[in-house]
Design an enzyme around this catalytic site. Structure first.
Site, PDB file in Angstrom:
ATOM      1  N   PRO A   4      37.131  38.930  37.123  1.00  0.00           N
ATOM      2  CA  PRO A   4      35.974  39.943  36.915  1.00  0.00           C
ATOM      3  C   PRO A   4      34.454  39.182  37.057  1.00  0.00           C
ATOM      4  CG  PRO A   4      37.572  40.314  35.428  1.00  0.00           C
ATOM      5  CD  PRO A   4      37.964  39.047  36.162  1.00  0.00           C
ATOM      6  N   GLU A   5      33.715  39.732  37.876  1.00  0.00           N
ATOM      7  CA  GLU A   5      32.491  39.231  38.195  1.00  0.00           C
ATOM      8  C   GLU A   5      31.305  39.868  37.147  1.00  0.00           C
ATOM      9  OE1 GLU A   5      31.426  38.623  42.082  1.00  0.00           O
ATOM     10  OE2 GLU A   5      33.460  37.747  42.704  1.00  0.00           O
ATOM     11  N   HIS A  92      50.710  41.712  26.157  1.00  0.00           N
ATOM     12  CA  HIS A  92      49.730  40.798  26.152  1.00  0.00           C
ATOM     13  C   HIS A  92      48.250  41.154  25.585  1.00  0.00           C
ATOM     14  CE1 HIS A  92      52.058  38.591  28.991  1.00  0.00           C
ATOM     15  NE2 HIS A  92      52.376  39.603  29.624  1.00  0.00           N
ATOM     16  N   ARG A 111      47.343  36.448  31.891  1.00  0.00           N
ATOM     17  CA  ARG A 111      47.272  35.202  32.307  1.00  0.00           C
ATOM     18  C   ARG A 111      46.738  34.389  31.364  1.00  0.00           C
ATOM     19  NH1 ARG A 111      45.791  37.744  37.297  1.00  0.00           N
ATOM     20  NH2 ARG A 111      47.824  37.931  38.673  1.00  0.00           N
ATOM     21  N   ARG A 154      17.285  21.349  50.184  1.00  0.00           N
ATOM     22  CA  ARG A 154      18.939  21.624  49.858  1.00  0.00           C
ATOM     23  C   ARG A 154      19.389  21.885  51.230  1.00  0.00           C
ATOM     24  NH1 ARG A 154      20.640  21.489  44.619  1.00  0.00           N
ATOM     25  NH2 ARG A 154      22.418  21.243  45.710  1.00  0.00           N
TER      26      ARG A 154
END
Length: 272
Positions: A4-5, A92, A111, A154
């Site tokens: 998830p972001e 879970h 997980r 950069r």
């Protein structure tokens, strides 16, 4: 694996707010000793009886603040999600909070790559993960001028730089691919060579993509769903991500390049 972001974490926090904000935590049930790392030993003691006084987000971390001066920090890892008022407790569901009003929240993480921590609220900015982070992409400090200064000299690709949490907090692979496409910038462009004008378009694109994703409830990937059990549907709006070989809106074709466990999606016609 895809975690998830920022939009998914923001959606999660917003989903938890109606249940938790202003509520007293009546019970804390730890159903195993750890996730990616051990639960704080005094988590139950410090949360039980506390009232939730605020909820927030920093990058991809959720924050649950209490009136006792503590903030619970949670990270969803690869597969974590909060379930609101579940009918049954699943294998879970590793942390369960119950409020005095009888509402129940279960942190589910098959997980176990996520984690929970407990920090004094007054010292939250000194939390190790936050100290090194750049500005929030939806905040006022994220601007073209900031990027121009931070990227000066950069040679690294702009995509890699945007994924560096020290430059900007919370951006992940999906939304960087989407924002670069919206801004018309190829992911491999040397970051330090981008003009202020192009960086200005990029900042606007990042904000537009993240805002749209939050409004759509995030993207449903693998195990991620919103706290209410609904699927996020921003994936239906993807411009390039996951669309290898499909037509771009410009008439070009979306390409994909694997890069160290993740993939970059872009259009070689309209992204320069």
């Amino acid at each position: 694996m895809i975690m998830p972001e920022l939009p998914e974490v923001e959606t999660t926090v917003r989903g938890l707010s109606p249940v938790l904000l202003g509520s007293r935590i009546a019970t804390v049930d730890l159903r195993r000793p750890d996730l990616r790392k051990p639960f704080p030993q005094d988590l139950g003691q410090r949360l039980t009886g506390a009232t939730v006084s605020g909820l927030g987000r920093r990058a991809k971390y959720g924050l649950i603040e209490t009136d006792r001066g503590d903030t619970m920090v949670f990270h969803l890892g690869m597969s974590g999600r909060w379930r609101v008022d579940p009918n049954t407790i699943l294998t879970h569901d590793h942390l369960i909070l119950e409020t005095a009003q009888g509402r129940r929240l279960a942190l589910n993480d098959p997980r176990r790559f996520g984690f929970v921590d407990l920090v004094e609220t007054r010292a939250i900015n000194d939390y190790p993960a936050f100290v090194v982070m750049g500005p929030e992409p939806l905040g006022p400090d994220f601007s073209a001028r900031y990027l121009k200064s931070a990227l000066a000299g950069r040679a690294a690709p702009i995509k890699a730089m945007l994924l560096d949490q020290r430059l900007v907090a919370g951006l992940g692979n999906i939304y960087v691919c989407e924002a670069l496409h919206m801004a018309g910038i190829t992911p491999s462009r040397a970051a330090g060579r981008l003009s202020v004008a192009r960086l200005d378009r990029l900042v606007d694109a990042v904000r537009e993509v993240l805002t749209a994703a939050i409004e759509a409830g995030g993207s449903s990937l693998r195990d991620y769903v919103r706290p209410d059990g609904e699927l996020g549907y921003f994936s239906k709006q993807w411009r390039v991500y996951g669309r290898e070989g499909e037509a771009c809106t410009c008439g070009g074709v979306v390409a994909r390049r694997p890069e160290g466990g993740r993939s970059t999606f872009w259009c070689g016609t309209c992204q320069r």
